[in-house]
Design a protein around this motif. Structure first.
Motif, PDB file in Angstrom:
ATOM      1  N   ASP A   1       0.871  -1.264   0.066  1.00 19.40           N
ATOM      2  CA  ASP A   1       0.169  -0.108   0.092  1.00 19.40           C
ATOM      3  C   ASP A   1       0.987   1.218  -0.055  1.00 19.40           C
ATOM      4  O   ASP A   1       2.320   1.028   0.268  1.00 19.40           O
ATOM      5  CB  ASP A   1      -0.599  -0.216   1.462  1.00 19.40           C
ATOM      6  CG  ASP A   1      -2.088   0.791   0.955  1.00 19.40           C
ATOM      7  OD1 ASP A   1      -2.058   1.580   0.094  1.00 19.40           O
ATOM      8  OD2 ASP A   1      -2.880   0.785   1.847  1.00 19.40           O
ATOM      9  N   PHE A   2       0.085   2.462  -0.246  1.00 16.51           N
ATOM     10  CA  PHE A   2       1.076   3.713  -0.138  1.00 16.51           C
ATOM     11  C   PHE A   2       1.694   3.684   1.305  1.00 16.51           C
ATOM     12  O   PHE A   2       1.194   3.232   2.194  1.00 16.51           O
ATOM     13  CB  PHE A   2       0.065   4.753  -0.459  1.00 16.51           C
ATOM     14  CG  PHE A   2      -0.499   4.689  -1.702  1.00 16.51           C
ATOM     15  CD1 PHE A   2       0.167   4.931  -3.006  1.00 16.51           C
ATOM     16  CD2 PHE A   2      -1.963   4.787  -1.928  1.00 16.51           C
ATOM     17  CE1 PHE A   2      -0.350   4.774  -4.056  1.00 16.51           C
ATOM     18  CE2 PHE A   2      -2.203   4.842  -3.322  1.00 16.51           C
ATOM     19  CZ  PHE A   2      -1.840   4.857  -4.184  1.00 16.51           C
ATOM     20  N   VAL A   3       2.896   4.300   1.119  1.00 17.79           N
ATOM     21  CA  VAL A   3       3.590   4.351   2.617  1.00 17.79           C
ATOM     22  C   VAL A   3       3.553   5.925   3.150  1.00 17.79           C
ATOM     23  O   VAL A   3       3.492   6.893   2.505  1.00 17.79           O
ATOM     24  CB  VAL A   3       4.856   4.109   2.216  1.00 17.79           C
ATOM     25  CG1 VAL A   3       5.864   4.085   3.376  1.00 17.79           C
ATOM     26  CG2 VAL A   3       5.172   2.523   1.725  1.00 17.79           C
ATOM     27  N   THR A   4       3.398   5.819   4.412  1.00 22.73           N
ATOM     28  CA  THR A   4       3.350   7.043   5.218  1.00 22.73           C
ATOM     29  C   THR A   4       4.566   6.864   6.069  1.00 22.73           C
ATOM     30  O   THR A   4       4.634   5.831   6.766  1.00 22.73           O
ATOM     31  CB  THR A   4       1.999   7.121   5.996  1.00 22.73           C
ATOM     32  OG1 THR A   4       0.932   7.057   5.116  1.00 22.73           O
ATOM     33  CG2 THR A   4       1.986   8.377   6.717  1.00 22.73           C
ATOM     34  N   GLY A   5       5.201   7.878   6.274  1.00 22.73           N
ATOM     35  CA  GLY A   5       6.332   7.965   7.310  1.00 22.73           C
ATOM     36  C   GLY A   5       7.543   6.985   6.737  1.00 22.73           C
ATOM     37  O   GLY A   5       7.640   6.787   5.549  1.00 22.73           O
ATOM     38  N   PHE A   6       8.500   6.573   7.716  1.00 18.63           N
ATOM     39  CA  PHE A   6       9.515   5.657   7.217  1.00 18.63           C
ATOM     40  C   PHE A   6       8.975   4.380   6.633  1.00 18.63           C
ATOM     41  O   PHE A   6       7.992   3.735   7.325  1.00 18.63           O
ATOM     42  CB  PHE A   6      10.390   5.233   8.377  1.00 18.63           C
ATOM     43  CG  PHE A   6      11.348   6.293   8.816  1.00 18.63           C
ATOM     44  CD1 PHE A   6      12.704   6.212   8.164  1.00 18.63           C
ATOM     45  CD2 PHE A   6      11.089   7.628   9.262  1.00 18.63           C
ATOM     46  CE1 PHE A   6      13.591   7.156   8.434  1.00 18.63           C
ATOM     47  CE2 PHE A   6      11.847   8.617   9.442  1.00 18.63           C
ATOM     48  CZ  PHE A   6      13.198   8.416   9.002  1.00 18.63           C
ATOM     49  N   PRO A   7       9.457   3.998   5.468  1.00 20.60           N
ATOM     50  CA  PRO A   7       9.008   2.589   4.859  1.00 20.60           C
ATOM     51  C   PRO A   7       9.661   1.513   5.815  1.00 20.60           C
ATOM     52  O   PRO A   7      10.577   1.627   6.371  1.00 20.60           O
ATOM     53  CB  PRO A   7       9.594   2.624   3.535  1.00 20.60           C
ATOM     54  CG  PRO A   7      10.805   3.539   3.787  1.00 20.60           C
ATOM     55  CD  PRO A   7      10.462   4.641   4.692  1.00 20.60           C
ATOM     56  N   ARG A   8       8.754   0.414   5.936  1.00 26.22           N
ATOM     57  CA  ARG A   8       9.197  -0.654   6.545  1.00 26.22           C
ATOM     58  C   ARG A   8       9.011  -2.014   5.735  1.00 26.22           C
ATOM     59  O   ARG A   8       8.548  -1.881   4.664  1.00 26.22           O
ATOM     60  CB  ARG A   8       8.086  -0.729   7.686  1.00 26.22           C
ATOM     61  CG  ARG A   8       8.210   0.215   8.916  1.00 26.22           C
ATOM     62  CD  ARG A   8       7.014   0.046   9.612  1.00 26.22           C
ATOM     63  NE  ARG A   8       5.782   0.305   8.916  1.00 26.22           N
ATOM     64  CZ  ARG A   8       4.461  -0.036   9.420  1.00 26.22           C
ATOM     65  NH1 ARG A   8       4.243  -0.268  10.723  1.00 26.22           N
ATOM     66  NH2 ARG A   8       3.414  -0.007   8.662  1.00 26.22           N
TER      67      ARG A   8
END
Lengths: 346, 346
Positions: free
Chosen positions: B14-21
């Protein structure tokens, strides 16, 4: 010892914090000998005629920043800036009594200028002398070289100018129009907006004070984005412009008047756009172009004479009106280039 | 229909918010026919060998911004980026089976590349193939043209590089040293600092995570100020650098990795310095230099062969290790250029 005469002067009382006020200055009268003093045998004694009010002067009202090799104002002393003056006595072989000059001089009736080699001699007096504080002086060169050299403009490009009715902005807009650009200006009163559209030939203009969303205002006026931004104000406007620049856009960073009175400048957030749109932001100082003054005159004087270039001036009458004129820059009180006539004209 | 084989793929969930994990990605296995599909008769079918982890990929994890004409990642689909691949079947007359290429490909074992004219054919395989994801690919050109073209460097100038041990930074530092500049780099671990000073030839290096005052750190390393800043991080570092630039300084705005994970970018406050010091901030994109690839190869290949240019790589083993390698960029886990070997090498 020459004749003693009174010498009205504008003095900075103390370093300024926040917006400058008229009360930060004092207009006093001392006496001066109308003779070049012995300690300045290579200088010139001048009678000042017009003084220029320029936004950069706000920076000089701070305590000196030793990392900048420029002269700041000294509390208790007369302030200085660009002006037009007549030579009364000269220790410089290139200047003689009666010559008209422009350059840095004191905010007073009579000044001794110790480095006259920095003055520009005025050879053309068929145009208003006050023009040498503006369109034919520092502001004019700033607009000319800032637009043509720094912005690398091309016909048909979208140009945005802030402080657009000011000393520099009104010229940038006219240069851009003459090149065939689409030009939008912004200013802070309806009177200035009318001036931009009806007298100075801007395609469009808007009052930034009436826009709650600068980004939306820019999108409305530049649906295709901005190619060239001539930056005179900084802060929130710069941030909004960054979000609306086109690919390969250029920002000529000339001044940031909205920031000079702030203890902490506004944050600018849209800097990633510089990369994504390959923007060039170029700071410049007009001093670097002073050796090209004659080229500038050759281009601009004929335009003035042919009335193809308009210049709006706002002339304050007498040194007593000087402090109000100077601080008025920062609230946008002036309409056009703010000048002070040293000798009251009315 | 060709032979069916399994095709391991890295999918964005899915679209990423903040730091990617790591958990923002899924490594799945589908099957693929080893034959160019009919719908792509002018494309090429490739077997991917090495994939490049690049900071710009973070931007593609956002929802598409329609104002940018670039391809963003699509949730549920395989991600893409620079890589090195071998051609299995070609519908492009310029490529044939067995050719090695680099360019944009999928994060999977086998990809169909529909616009093969954008691929670079690899003619020199006496150097590690993985180099074409870095020093001999996009990162190398970024460093080379960003430094030599955008920064206009001169011998003896003071050069500062952020993310200095990264894919681009390590090369900028070496180019600057070879030109006779004084070069300081910054990075985020002691291991990287040692690398910069002991292996990559930087004059000095410091760990920005151990500096409570970036401005003071820069003043310590650049008592005379900075002529050239190669900008890879943005935000607070950019702000501190602006306060330490020398007159006529140049900032090549290449990347701002510190900002990619923030919902609201850091404010930058020192922009007035751009004017006062006549600074040029130039955003650039390496794509604009792709037509000069052969010039770049002619300059860099001999340096690699003569061991005059070093390149530190951090190679993750297999596609399963891909997500961790990619998100590791944003915590600085990688030491040197982060590559993913599609086929595990151990």
């Amino acid at each position: 010892m020459g004749e003693k005469v009174s010498n009205q002067q504008v003095i900075l009382k103390d370093f300024v914090t926040g917006f400058p006020r008229e009360s930060d200055f004092e207009v006093t009268t001392s006496t001066v000998s109308l003779k070049l003093p012995e300690w300045s045998e290579k200088g010139v004694l001048v009678k000042n005629q017009y003084l220029s009010c320029d936004p950069y002067m706000r920076i000089l009202m701070h305590k000196a920043d030793l990392s900048f090799p420029i002269d700041f104002f000294t509390p208790g002393s007369v302030i200085f800036g660009y002006g037009v003056a007549k030579v009364l006595e000269s220790g410089d072989p290139n200047l003689k009594e009666g010559d008209l000059v422009w350059g840095i001089t004191g905010w007073e009736e009579y000044s001794v200028i110790e480095d006259p080699q920095k003055l520009f001699k005025i050879h053309h007096s068929d145009v208003p002398l006050s023009y040498y504080t503006g369109i034919l002086g520092m502001a004019g060169m700033t607009a000319y070289f800032g637009f043509y050299d720094v912005c690398c403009p091309k016909k048909g490009e979208y140009v945005f100018v802030s402080a657009a009715s000011g000393a520099v902005g009104q010229l940038v807009g006219q240069f851009a129009k003459s090149l065939g650009c689409y030009v939008v200006g912004t200013a802070g009163t309806q009177q200035k907006i009318d001036l931009l559209k009806n007298k100075l030939g801007f395609d469009e203009a808007f009052n930034y004070k009436e826009e709650s969303d600068l980004n939306a205002a820019l999108k409305r006026h530049f649906p295709e984005g901005i190619d060239i931004y001539f930056e005179n104000v900084g802060g929130k406007m710069l941030d909004a412009v960054l979000g609306n620049m086109r690919a390969y856009g250029r920002i000529a960073a000339c001044g940031m008047i909205s920031q000079y009175n702030l203890e902490k400048p506004d944050g600018v957030y849209n800097l990633l756009r510089i990369i994504l749109q390959r923007i060039r932001v170029q700071g410049f100082e007009v001093f670097d172009y002073y050796h090209r003054y004659s080229e500038f005159l050759d281009a601009v004087l004929p335009l003035i004479r042919a009335r193809k270039l308009t210049y709006v001036e706002d002339i304050a009458d007498g040194l007593n009106a000087g402090p109000a004129a100077l601080v008025g820059l920062f609230s946008g009180r002036n309409v056009g280039k703010q000048v002070v006539a040293v000798v009251p004209q009315s």
